[in-house]
Write a protein that holds these residues in place. Structure first.
Motif, PDB file in Angstrom:
ATOM      1  N   GLY A 110     -14.658   4.245  12.697  1.00 57.76           N
ATOM      2  CA  GLY A 110     -13.779   5.280  13.209  1.00 57.76           C
ATOM      3  C   GLY A 110     -12.365   5.199  12.687  1.00 57.76           C
ATOM      4  O   GLY A 110     -11.507   5.997  13.091  1.00 57.76           O
ATOM      5  N   ASN A 111     -12.079   4.261  11.800  1.00 62.88           N
ATOM      6  CA  ASN A 111     -10.760   4.094  11.209  1.00 62.88           C
ATOM      7  C   ASN A 111     -10.914   3.608   9.777  1.00 62.88           C
ATOM      8  O   ASN A 111     -11.842   2.842   9.472  1.00 62.88           O
ATOM      9  N   ALA A 112     -10.013   4.045   8.918  1.00 60.63           N
ATOM     10  CA  ALA A 112      -9.976   3.577   7.534  1.00 60.63           C
ATOM     11  C   ALA A 112      -8.551   3.138   7.231  1.00 60.63           C
ATOM     12  O   ALA A 112      -7.596   3.864   7.533  1.00 60.63           O
ATOM     13  N   TYR A 113      -8.407   1.949   6.653  1.00 60.91           N
ATOM     14  CA  TYR A 113      -7.090   1.379   6.356  1.00 60.91           C
ATOM     15  C   TYR A 113      -7.026   0.979   4.882  1.00 60.91           C
ATOM     16  O   TYR A 113      -8.012   0.520   4.301  1.00 60.91           O
ATOM     17  N   ALA A 114      -5.849   1.153   4.314  1.00 62.96           N
ATOM     18  CA  ALA A 114      -5.586   0.686   2.953  1.00 62.96           C
ATOM     19  C   ALA A 114      -4.145   0.215   2.884  1.00 62.96           C
ATOM     20  O   ALA A 114      -3.240   0.876   3.421  1.00 62.96           O
ATOM     21  N   TYR A 128      -5.111  -0.772  -1.669  1.00 63.12           N
ATOM     22  CA  TYR A 128      -6.212  -1.718  -1.489  1.00 63.12           C
ATOM     23  C   TYR A 128      -6.860  -1.502  -0.120  1.00 63.12           C
ATOM     24  O   TYR A 128      -6.159  -1.476   0.897  1.00 63.12           O
ATOM     25  N   PRO A 129      -8.201  -1.356  -0.070  1.00 58.95           N
ATOM     26  CA  PRO A 129      -8.870  -1.175   1.229  1.00 58.95           C
ATOM     27  C   PRO A 129      -8.732  -2.414   2.107  1.00 58.95           C
ATOM     28  O   PRO A 129      -8.707  -3.553   1.619  1.00 58.95           O
ATOM     29  N   LEU A 130      -8.671  -2.193   3.420  1.00 51.49           N
ATOM     30  CA  LEU A 130      -8.626  -3.256   4.418  1.00 51.49           C
ATOM     31  C   LEU A 130      -9.771  -3.041   5.406  1.00 51.49           C
ATOM     32  O   LEU A 130     -10.083  -1.902   5.759  1.00 51.49           O
ATOM     33  N   MET A 131     -10.373  -4.146   5.840  1.00 55.93           N
ATOM     34  CA  MET A 131     -11.497  -4.051   6.766  1.00 55.93           C
ATOM     35  C   MET A 131     -11.017  -3.628   8.149  1.00 55.93           C
ATOM     36  O   MET A 131     -10.106  -4.250   8.718  1.00 55.93           O
ATOM     37  N   PRO A 132     -11.620  -2.598   8.752  1.00 54.30           N
ATOM     38  CA  PRO A 132     -11.153  -2.141  10.069  1.00 54.30           C
ATOM     39  C   PRO A 132     -11.353  -3.157  11.181  1.00 54.30           C
ATOM     40  O   PRO A 132     -10.558  -3.201  12.126  1.00 54.30           O
ATOM     41  N   ALA A 168       4.209   0.393   9.428  1.00 53.56           N
ATOM     42  CA  ALA A 168       3.451   1.642   9.293  1.00 53.56           C
ATOM     43  C   ALA A 168       3.618   2.242   7.909  1.00 53.56           C
ATOM     44  O   ALA A 168       2.715   2.926   7.410  1.00 53.56           O
ATOM     45  N   ALA A 169       4.756   1.991   7.259  1.00 54.49           N
ATOM     46  CA  ALA A 169       4.992   2.539   5.922  1.00 54.49           C
ATOM     47  C   ALA A 169       4.165   1.834   4.856  1.00 54.49           C
ATOM     48  O   ALA A 169       4.051   2.346   3.737  1.00 54.49           O
ATOM     49  N   ASP A 170       3.576   0.691   5.166  1.00 51.36           N
ATOM     50  CA  ASP A 170       2.797  -0.078   4.196  1.00 51.36           C
ATOM     51  C   ASP A 170       1.296   0.081   4.378  1.00 51.36           C
ATOM     52  O   ASP A 170       0.517  -0.637   3.736  1.00 51.36           O
ATOM     53  N   VAL A 171       0.860   0.982   5.241  1.00 53.71           N
ATOM     54  CA  VAL A 171      -0.564   1.141   5.531  1.00 53.71           C
ATOM     55  C   VAL A 171      -0.935   2.620   5.475  1.00 53.71           C
ATOM     56  O   VAL A 171      -0.271   3.467   6.103  1.00 53.71           O
ATOM     57  N   LEU A 172      -1.956   2.930   4.713  1.00 54.88           N
ATOM     58  CA  LEU A 172      -2.576   4.245   4.760  1.00 54.88           C
ATOM     59  C   LEU A 172      -3.663   4.188   5.820  1.00 54.88           C
ATOM     60  O   LEU A 172      -4.677   3.520   5.640  1.00 54.88           O
ATOM     61  N   HIS A 173      -3.450   4.868   6.926  1.00 53.02           N
ATOM     62  CA  HIS A 173      -4.377   4.818   8.054  1.00 53.02           C
ATOM     63  C   HIS A 173      -4.954   6.213   8.261  1.00 53.02           C
ATOM     64  O   HIS A 173      -4.223   7.177   8.510  1.00 53.02           O
TER      65      HIS A 173
END
Length: 447
Positions: A110-114, A128-132, A168-173
């Motif tokens: 339900g969430n995607a992070y990079a 870079y993708p991050l594990m939710p 928050a500026a360092d994460v694509l959520h």
């Protein structure tokens, strides 16, 4: 005791920013299956739905556009984001793999992070993708969002340290459906009983065939057995398993076999499995024919179902992506002049005949040139000097305000003829010449 009290509480899960991942307490379901985001992928229907949506989003062209002065748009190929989003988000991944990975996270957790890597000029240089399931979202004492990510041994070392706090500026959520608009809920968590039932059906079917495709039963002996376990082991060794199915049983010493299980058709095993496929497709809003269920699909409606998949299933996900990327990746001053957009025209294309008919209408009405059409069909351009960029219209079309203009001119000419002197003088000769000229111009209509 706090964990157990929350586990046995009947209250609905609360969507707080202090925890992006839905907690599976012991992973149990009403069907007795352990369901989480990873085990759910073992069900073919879940795997098919996730794969269809992830590959659809990953395969679409993704461009950065700039607003034109005339109200149009043009591709901003020189923008730093264009290469990252269209080709390589980072040196280790293509754009397809990056988007496929994040879309899989979005569908399961339900969430995607990079993580956003920026240069000294604040330009985005890598994603870079991050594990939710390793991410925690919370607010600081001033109410600002921050992301806390835990690095474990089986993940790529893109960051140093066991736990890293990111602004928050360092994460694509990209959040999915949620209650607070910040953190999304996992579709697998919300529908884990339905998925658990599907897994239970698969386990039942596997056990059914592993036991020789025969229901359980009782071996009855007229006397007393000294070692029943030995008889049971001997029976299973000879008649158990699919490779021993339908063998002829030989019973000795008056023994009798009595089946006590319920036949699969009586338990509606096949109907239950099929219903669960429809149930999973309903969760992800994927047309059943796209996951292999063609029972209600025909040649007349399957194209319409595919178009509805683009409009009602894929379009909302694309909007989430586009708006999240524009919010996190574009600089404040760039948001006024640039935007990020997926191109879905390829998915909305009809069959060859329908496309050609549409192109013919566009060409004849002047809002598409030959090169516009050839670009959509991936054909080479016709040189401009040969007319490839001309916009043409039918010659028998006119503006509404000019309708009847020719008839008005004809009426004016008739009035001039009536003023000719009747005695056949010089004016009469002029009138005759005018009538002859009018007949020549008008053809059959003048006569």
């Amino acid at each position: 005791m706090n964990i157990f009290s929350r586990f046995f509480s009947r209250d609905k899960p609360k969507n707080a920013t202090a925890g992006a991942a839905y907690q599976f307490f012991f992973g149990g379901t009403s069907a007795g299956q352990n369901v989480n985001e990873r085990t759910a992928m073992q069900m073919t229907a879940v795997y098919a739905c996730v794969r269809v949506l992830a590959e659809a989003v990953a395969g679409l062209p993704l461009h950065v556009y700039r607003y034109g002065k005339d109200g149009g748009r043009e591709r901003a190929t020189e923008h730093p984001l264009y290469f990252l989003l269209h080709d390589e988000p980072n040196p280790e991944m293509t754009s397809f793999i990056f988007r496929e990975t994040l879309m899989t996270h979005l569908l399961l957790w339900g969430n995607a992070y990079a993580q956003i890597i920026r240069s000294g000029r604040n330009d985005v240089v890598a994603l870079y993708p991050l594990m939710p399931n390793r991410m925690r979202v919370d607010r600081d004492e001033r109410g600002h969002l921050f992301y806390e990510y835990t690095v474990i041994g089986d993940e790529a070392k893109t960051m140093k340290g066991a736990t890293v706090r990111l602004s928050a500026a360092d994460v694509l959520h990209i959040p999915g459906l949620g209650y607070d608009g910040i953190v999304g809920y996992s579709p697998i968590a919300m529908a884990r009983n339905a998925i658990g039932m599907g897994l239970a059906c698969e386990s039942y079917g596997a056990a059914f065939f592993a036991n020789g495709a025969a229901p359980g039963g009782v071996l009855e002996h007229p006397g007393t057995l000294k070692d029943p376990s030995k008889v049971r082991a001997s029976w299973e060794a000879v008649y158990g398993g699919t490779h021993h199915a339908h063998r002829i049983a030989v019973l000795e010493e008056g023994m009798k076999y009595t089946p006590i299980g319920i036949a699969p058709n009586e338990a509606q095993f096949l109907e239950t499995r099929k219903f669960q496929i429809d149930e999973i497709a309903r969760i992800f809003r994927v047309p059943p024919h796209m996951v292999g269920d063609l029972e209600k699909s025909t040649f007349s409606n399957i194209e319409q179902q595919s178009l509805e998949f683009v409009k009602y299933t894929l379009a909302p996900w694309l909007s989430r992506w586009e708006q999240a990327m524009a919010r996190a990746l574009l600089l404040p001053e760039e948001k006024k002049t640039c935007f990020i957009k997926f191109n879905v025209e390829g998915l909305l294309r009809g069959d060859y005949q329908s496309r050609m008919n549409g192109y013919a209408v566009a060409r004849q009405n002047g809002w598409m040139s030959a090169n516009d059409i050839r670009a959509l069909e991936n054909l080479d351009r016709i040189p401009a000097e040969e007319g490839g960029d001309l916009y043409l219209i039918n010659g028998n079309m006119t503006k509404l305000k000019d309708a009847g203009l020719f008839a008005g001119k004809e009426q004016d000419s008739d009035e001039e003829v009536l003023d000719v002197e009747p005695d056949g003088g010089a004016g009469g000769n002029a009138g005759a010449d005018a009538r002859a000229a009018r007949c020549h111009r008008g053809g059959q209509l003048a006569r």
